[in-house]
Design a protein around this motif. Structure first.
Motif, short mmCIF file in Angstrom:
data_model
loop_
_atom_site.label_atom_id
_atom_site.label_comp_id
_atom_site.label_asym_id
_atom_site.label_seq_id
_atom_site.Cartn_x
_atom_site.Cartn_y
_atom_site.Cartn_z
N THR A 184 29.02 33.10 43.82
CA THR A 184 30.02 34.02 44.66
C THR A 184 30.16 33.77 45.95
O THR A 184 30.80 34.05 46.66
CB THR A 184 29.32 35.50 44.09
N GLN A 265 34.53 39.63 34.12
CA GLN A 265 33.99 38.33 34.69
C GLN A 265 34.59 38.45 36.25
O GLN A 265 33.72 37.93 36.78
CB GLN A 265 34.80 37.09 33.85
N THR A 269 31.87 37.79 39.59
CA THR A 269 32.07 36.70 39.91
C THR A 269 32.83 36.72 41.45
O THR A 269 32.10 35.93 42.47
CB THR A 269 33.09 35.86 38.96
#
Length: 356
Positions: A184, A265, A269
């Motif tokens: 990230t 997701q 992320t």
């Protein structure tokens, strides 16, 4: 004192909700909250014969100020009466804790009364598990055992509706927590280099981004991991209000589950500030299908990043106990925008309210 909220339901559809059956009511809490509460103060509210918001606070933070905040939330949700459940693993074998519990109940009752809400019962239980013994927090002498939480009608209904029940609140919070902090962090530079999106983009660009989102949702549904390039395009696409507002429609479409999986997701992320829009889309999707706990933690995470108009609106609706069918109308705007942009979205599939 962190709080989670659950939508109101008709009492006829919730046989667990009864002041006369504390064992059944306590057993239903994990299905309503989405996780098994521990070291908690839980308020189950009702009005006009209907189960209302269910609020949870940390027991260690049960100060008069925090109890007052819970009372205000209960009142704001339209509650007329409240049943309190104190979950304290030291409660049954801790004589000194008895006075603490009685103080908590008296303080809570006073705060509720100041908000025109009546506390009709308060129970203490060491854990929410089958066979655990509950007793009156105010010394009334009543006691009993907790029913099996996994066999409660509310739990069965939740599982049939596709909701996952978590063992702890931490497991629920992990649903939106950053999965790989290193990746990230690295994405910040990648996304920034990908270039921002100006406000004067042609409709064709917005249309292409929406179609890209739909394609990614299909791939995510098959378990595919998104590439950095795909994540970059998605991150910037969500900053276009036409794209973002159109995507709210997916929550009521045939591909709602695929879209929600993609929002999860992206929430886990993407870095800030791009992560926020994914969290709000996830919150809206969860709210629409009656998953108040997931909607609540998603909104909390989004609002911790800073003010956000839609997140604020959804949070107020959730705290007020607004039903899923009352906020689904927001998805109509998405379908209208899709028509204007020339995008074909999955057909609408109206869902019944499935809270708790």
């Amino acid at each position: 004192m962190a709080s989670l909220h659950q939508f109101g339901n008709n009492a006829e559809n919730h046989p667990d909700f009864s002041a006369d059956c504390p064992g059944a009511l306590i057993a239903a809490l994990p299905a309503v909250l989405g996780f098994v509460p521990a070291k908690s103060v839980v308020l189950v509210t009702a009005a006009r014969g209907e189960m209302g918001a269910v609020l949870r606070g940390d027991l260690y933070d049960a100060t008069p100020q925090r109890l007052g905040e819970l009372a205000e939330l209960a009142s704001a949700s339209g509650a007329e009466i409240v049943i309190a459940v104190i979950v304290d693993d030291e409660g049954a074998d801790c004589p000194a804790c008895f006075d603490d519990h009685r103080w908590l109940v008296r303080t809570l009752a006073g705060e509720l009364a100041d908000n025109d809400v009546e506390l009709i019962a308060a129970h203490v239980v060491p854990e929410v598990a089958a066979g655990a013994r509950w007793y009156c927090a105010d010394g009334c002498g009543r006691t009993g055992v907790v029913d099996d939480p996994m066999s409660s009608p509310t739990a069965v209904a939740a599982v049939l509706d596709g909701r996952r029940l978590y063992a702890t609140r931490e497991e629920l919070l992990a649903v939106v927590a950053t999965a790989d902090p290193a990746r990230t962090a690295a994405l910040v530079e990648v996304i920034e280099q990908g270039g921002g999106r100006g406000r004067e983009r042609p409709d064709s660009a917005a249309r292409g981004d929406i179609e890209h989102v739909l394609a990614c949702a299909e791939r995510d549904d098959d378990g595919a991991v998104l590439t950095d390039a795909e994540l970059t395009r998605l991150a910037w696409a969500l900053t276009d209000t036409r794209v973002r507002d159109t995507l709210y429609a997916l929550a009521v479409g045939d591909k709602a589950a695929s879209a929600e999986s993609l929002w999860v997701q992206l929430s886990r992320t993407l870095p800030e500030p791009w992560r926020v829009e994914a969290l709000v889309l996830l919150a809206f999707s969860a709210y629409v299908r009656g998953d108040g706990p997931l909607a609540g933690i998603s909104l909390d995470a989004a609002l911790r990043c800073g003010p956000h108009r839609m997140a604020g609106m959804l949070d107020q609706a959730l705290q007020a106990g607004m039903r899923p069918d009352q906020i689904r109308e927001l998805a109509d705007t998405g379908y209208r925008l899709a028509t204007q942009l020339g995008v074909r979205l999955p057909p609408k599939r109206w869902l019944r309210s499935r809270a708790g």
